[in-house]
Design a protein around this motif. Structure first.
Motif, PDB file in Angstrom:
ATOM      1  N   ASP A   1     -11.624  -7.702  14.672  1.00 18.71           N
ATOM      2  CA  ASP A   1     -11.040  -7.152  13.446  1.00 18.71           C
ATOM      3  C   ASP A   1     -10.362  -5.809  13.708  1.00 18.71           C
ATOM      4  N   ARG A   2     -10.989  -4.985  14.544  1.00 17.63           N
ATOM      5  CA  ARG A   2     -10.399  -3.670  14.860  1.00 17.63           C
ATOM      6  C   ARG A   2      -9.139  -3.813  15.718  1.00 17.63           C
TER       7      ARG A   2
ATOM      8  N   ASP B   1       0.821  -1.215   0.000  1.00 23.47           N
ATOM      9  CA  ASP B   1       0.000   0.000   0.000  1.00 23.47           C
ATOM     10  C   ASP B   1       0.858   1.270   0.000  1.00 23.47           C
TER      11      ASP B   1
ATOM     12  N   GLN C   1     -10.412  -8.233   7.750  1.00 21.43           N
ATOM     13  CA  GLN C   1     -11.653  -8.989   7.577  1.00 21.43           C
ATOM     14  C   GLN C   1     -11.492 -10.068   6.507  1.00 21.43           C
ATOM     15  N   GLU C   2     -10.754  -9.756   5.446  1.00 27.54           N
ATOM     16  CA  GLU C   2     -10.484 -10.773   4.417  1.00 27.54           C
ATOM     17  C   GLU C   2      -9.632 -11.892   5.006  1.00 27.54           C
TER      18      GLU C   2
ATOM     19  N   SER D   1     -11.586 -14.196   7.191  1.00 25.76           N
ATOM     20  CA  SER D   1     -12.480 -15.067   6.411  1.00 25.76           C
ATOM     21  C   SER D   1     -11.729 -16.257   5.809  1.00 25.76           C
TER      22      SER D   1
ATOM     23  N   ALA E   1      -6.374  -4.900  13.420  1.00 25.32           N
ATOM     24  CA  ALA E   1      -5.990  -3.800  12.533  1.00 25.32           C
ATOM     25  C   ALA E   1      -5.108  -2.786  13.263  1.00 25.32           C
TER      26      ALA E   1
ATOM     27  N   GLN F   1      -2.835  -2.755  10.161  1.00 30.28           N
ATOM     28  CA  GLN F   1      -3.506  -3.281   8.972  1.00 30.28           C
ATOM     29  C   GLN F   1      -4.769  -2.466   8.679  1.00 30.28           C
ATOM     30  N   LYS F   2      -5.190  -2.481   7.429  1.00 33.08           N
ATOM     31  CA  LYS F   2      -6.490  -1.910   7.073  1.00 33.08           C
ATOM     32  C   LYS F   2      -7.585  -2.879   7.518  1.00 33.08           C
ATOM     33  N   ILE F   3      -8.695  -2.327   8.006  1.00 28.26           N
ATOM     34  CA  ILE F   3      -9.773  -3.165   8.535  1.00 28.26           C
ATOM     35  C   ILE F   3     -10.297  -4.141   7.481  1.00 28.26           C
ATOM     36  N   GLU F   4     -10.365  -3.711   6.231  1.00 27.86           N
ATOM     37  CA  GLU F   4     -10.873  -4.605   5.180  1.00 27.86           C
ATOM     38  C   GLU F   4      -9.906  -5.757   4.897  1.00 27.86           C
ATOM     39  N   ASP F   5      -8.604  -5.497   5.048  1.00 31.50           N
ATOM     40  CA  ASP F   5      -7.611  -6.567   4.871  1.00 31.50           C
ATOM     41  C   ASP F   5      -7.723  -7.585   6.006  1.00 31.50           C
TER      42      ASP F   5
END
Length: 284
Positions: free
Chosen positions: A225-226, A171, A240-241, A244, A229, A234-238
């Protein structure tokens, strides 16, 4: 009271250990547990097991199998993460390499010989039908910081490391990821020195029960997740991925899996012989 020393990489996979320590679960069970970070990974931990600096390692499956075959007096007692590790294949952002084919025969940055980054370079070569003898070169860079220096200064051409831990560097425009290489087996196991297992078996059983209770419902921890992160930048969306795609385990690694890994390592000349399942894995 005996202090049990546990080693692992300072990455999100091991957050359960941090939570157990922070919330005092080990202390409440009458255990004195110390966690040791090993940023450079598998090779450093196998060395620490041999030197009796740690009793337990949360370690890459293929790395500890290789080292036990080579004489490390330890045994695997459990799978820790059941899912594969997704290794990102990275190059310097300003490099001319854009595909996996472009790095064939180029120099791989590795943390140390016998490390995960070293072994996975062989797996990647095999996956792409490279010649193991002529298409692999290595530069030892010790850790992630060393990889940044090595790639940006041109000492090495590519670097394999866990995809999500290196995502912030992608990033930031320091690395570019040109591909992925998942491990073809469960990625992390828990290994214990034979002597420690003999002397402190009851303590180790308690430790494993505590950590398994956390990993069993790890994804249900409020705001996990938070927390990940923030702790690991880390980014929260990363995160969460990653959550998963990741499953922890509370089971002993089975014989078929051990056999598959040894066959693969043997075919790549990473190990020179195979050991019986009972020489690598023990039930506690």
């Amino acid at each position: 009271m005996k202090t049990i020393h546990i080693g692992g990489v300072p990455e999100h996979f091991n957050l359960a250990w941090y939570l157990a320590l922070k919330q005092g679960y080990f202390k409440k069970a009458g255990l004195n547990v110390r966690w040791e970070d090993y940023p450079s990974g598998t090779g450093a931990m196998t060395k620490a097991l041999r030197k009796e600096e740690i009793d337990i390692a949360v370690i890459l499956t293929e790395g500890i199998i290789k080292d036990i075959v080579e004489g490390n007096p330890s045994k695997i007692i459990q799978t820790f993460v059941q899912t594969p590790l997704i290794w990102g294949i990275h190059v310097a952002n300003n490099s001319s390499f854009n595909t996996i084919d472009d790095i064939k025969g180029k120099k791989a940055a590795i943390s140390r010989y016998g490390s995960g980054s070293h072994l996975m370079a062989y797996i990647n070569a095999k996956n792409n039908n490279w010649n193991i003898e002529t298409d692999l070169q290595f530069e030892v860079i010790k850790n992630l910081e060393g990889a940044v220096e090595g790639l940006t200064q041109g000492k090495a051409d590519y670097f394999m490391w866990e995809k999500f831990m290196t995502k912030p560097l992608v990033d930031e425009g320091i690395f570019r990821r040109i591909g992925n290489c998942p491990t073809p087996w469960p990625c992390f196991v828990i290994a214990v020195r034979n002597e420690s297992l003999e002397l402190y078996k009851e303590e180790i059983i308690k430790i494993i029960k505590i950590i398994n209770n956390i990993t069993l419902n790890f994804k249900e921890i409020p705001n996990i997740d938070r927390l990940i992160a923030e702790r690991y930048s880390q980014k929260i969306e990363d995160v969460q991925e990653w959550l998963s795609l990741t499953e922890w385990s509370q089971e002993v690694v089975n014989e078929d899996t051990i056999d598959t890994i040894q066959n693969q390592l043997l075919a790549l000349n990473i190990i020179s012989k195979k050991l019986e399942y009972s020489k690598l894995v023990t039930l506690i």
